[in-house]
Design an enzyme around this catalytic site. Structure first.
Site, PDB file in Angstrom:
ATOM      1  N   SER A  40      -2.514   3.269  -8.001  1.00 52.40           N
ATOM      2  CA  SER A  40      -2.554   2.791  -8.819  1.00 52.40           C
ATOM      3  C   SER A  40      -1.989   1.504  -9.123  1.00 52.40           C
ATOM      4  O   SER A  40      -1.779   0.739  -8.450  1.00 52.40           O
ATOM      5  CB  SER A  40      -0.967   3.750  -8.841  1.00 52.40           C
ATOM      6  OG  SER A  40       0.145   3.243  -9.893  1.00 52.40           O
ATOM      7  N   GLY A  91       7.021  -5.427 -12.072  1.00 47.95           N
ATOM      8  CA  GLY A  91       8.575  -4.482 -13.008  1.00 47.95           C
ATOM      9  C   GLY A  91       8.404  -3.127 -14.372  1.00 47.95           C
ATOM     10  O   GLY A  91       8.403  -3.437 -15.540  1.00 47.95           O
ATOM     11  N   CYS A 149       8.559   1.914  -5.791  1.00 47.63           N
ATOM     12  CA  CYS A 149       7.668   0.544  -6.954  1.00 47.63           C
ATOM     13  C   CYS A 149       9.043  -0.762  -5.736  1.00 47.63           C
ATOM     14  O   CYS A 149      10.370  -0.609  -6.019  1.00 47.63           O
ATOM     15  CB  CYS A 149       8.507   0.829  -7.852  1.00 47.63           C
ATOM     16  SG  CYS A 149       7.615  -0.423  -8.598  1.00 47.63           S
ATOM     17  N   ASN A 211       3.324   1.962  -0.871  1.00 51.06           N
ATOM     18  CA  ASN A 211       3.430   1.244  -1.764  1.00 51.06           C
ATOM     19  C   ASN A 211       3.170  -0.213  -1.147  1.00 51.06           C
ATOM     20  O   ASN A 211       3.613  -0.793  -0.033  1.00 51.06           O
ATOM     21  CB  ASN A 211       4.199   1.562  -2.122  1.00 51.06           C
ATOM     22  CG  ASN A 211       4.703   1.044  -3.523  1.00 51.06           C
ATOM     23  OD1 ASN A 211       3.959  -0.080  -4.217  1.00 51.06           O
ATOM     24  ND2 ASN A 211       4.498   1.757  -4.602  1.00 51.06           N
TER      25      ASN A 211
END
Ligand code: RRO
Length: 326
Positions: A40, A91, A149, A211
């Site tokens: 991603s 962001g 995230c 991540n």
């Protein structure tokens, strides 16, 4: 070790390469022609870029993480190149889920066989549930719930790492879709097993580790942080040993119940094989695309095949978690 749906038993002879080394893998019931996956965040922003990754050899492709409502993301600068990797403070920029759905439909009607994984981010079950149903409806073959995230706002970040929230979000997604549910985890050390355990208990099918690591860089002349977001997510080389450790731990703890996907710093076949040996069933590739281009998928896949041949294995599955079996 997970063996059901194993490639060795089910792969048809025509799917094996001439020498008998099959690269095909099964991930929560999805068939991937090889164990490389577009991560991603990189190239997953349109149907045509997803299609380019798939036609360049990615076994599956993942969209950029989507939110229910549009997000502008942070102002520039949002990327710093370090000698150890890439620091980003994007962001979560994205047009919002609804405007992105035609891209998913377009990719699915392109005829490309690499499954599409739709990445979503939500902070409550209602949003997670709505988004998961919409993305499945548009044709996503799996949903990747991003609970990690590194560039969410401070308030949002405070909720990341809460087992309770992860449990609620995964349950909501699980209830809303029939496609496999992937959960993308942060590279935490303390608490990783608990967070992953909450995802497994709530019905996740695949754990994705990991991540980016939160980090920062400072401009010594300006005497201030370089990124507008101050901190960012570190991906690439520096992340690899950290994410590899996470995969090894998760496979040790949950390998009987669930599959793991490794992500972080995969640049060549050797990195990918390390992840497979640690317990990953597939590897996501992101940052390396910036430095090595789209050919990285084919180069990594053929390097894995060469390794299998040299070491006398006949399927990827045979080496998954082999570093634990010694
Ligand atoms: O958009 C981002 O800032 C971002 C996301 Br959603 C993520 O999951 N990981 C990352 O490094 N950046």
């Amino acid at each position: 070790m997970r063996t059901e749906g194993g490639v060795g038993a089910e792969t048809r002879p025509s799917e094996r390469s001439a020498g008998g080394w099959a690269l095909e893998v099964e991930l929560a019931g999805l068939r991937l022609a090889n164990p490389t996956v577009l991560a991603s965040g990189v190239l997953g922003t349109s149907a045509s870029l997803l299609a380019r990754a798939a036609s360049s050899g990615a076994g599956a492709v993942t969209t950029k993480t989507l939110t229910l409502h549009p997000r502008r993301g942070n102002p520039n600068p949002v990327v710093v190149e370090l000698d150890t990797g890439l620091l980003n403070s994007m962001g979560l920029p994205n047009p919002g889920l609804e405007p992105f759905l035609p891209e998913i439909r377009a990719y699915r009607s392109s005829g490309l066989r690499s499954p599409l994984i739709g990445s979503i981010w939500a902070l409550n079950s209602e949003e997670a549930s709505t988004m998961a149903s919409m993305i499945q409806e548009a044709g996503a073959n799996a949903v990747e719930l991003n609970v990690s995230c590194p560039n969410a706002s401070k308030d949002e970040l405070d909720t990341i790492g809460s087992e309770q929230l992860v449990r609620e979000l995964v349950e909501a997604v699980r209830r809303s879709v029939s496609v496999p549910v992937f959960v993308k985890l942060p590279p935490l050390h303390w608490g990783l097993t608990k967070l992953a355990g909450a995802a497994v208990d709530a019905g996740a099918d695949v754990l994705v580790a990991t991540n980016a690591l939160r980090g920062m860089a400072i401009d010594v002349r300006a005497r201030r942080p370089i990124l507008s977001g101050i901190t960012g997510g570190l991906s690439g080389r520096a992340l690899k040993p950290v994410a590899l450790r996470a995969v090894y731990e998760l496979y040790g703890e949950f390998g009987d119940e669930i599959q793991v996907v490794g992500v972080g710093g995969v640049q060549d076949w050797r990195d990918a094989v390390e992840y497979l040996l640690a317990g990953a069933s597939a590897v996501e590739i992101g940052t390396a695309l910036i430095y090595r281009g789209l050919s990285v998928f084919r180069r990594v896949a053929s390097g894995i095949e060469g390794y299998l041949r040299e070491e006398g294995f006949h399927s990827v599955e045979e080496i998954v978690g082999a570093a634990r079996r010694g």
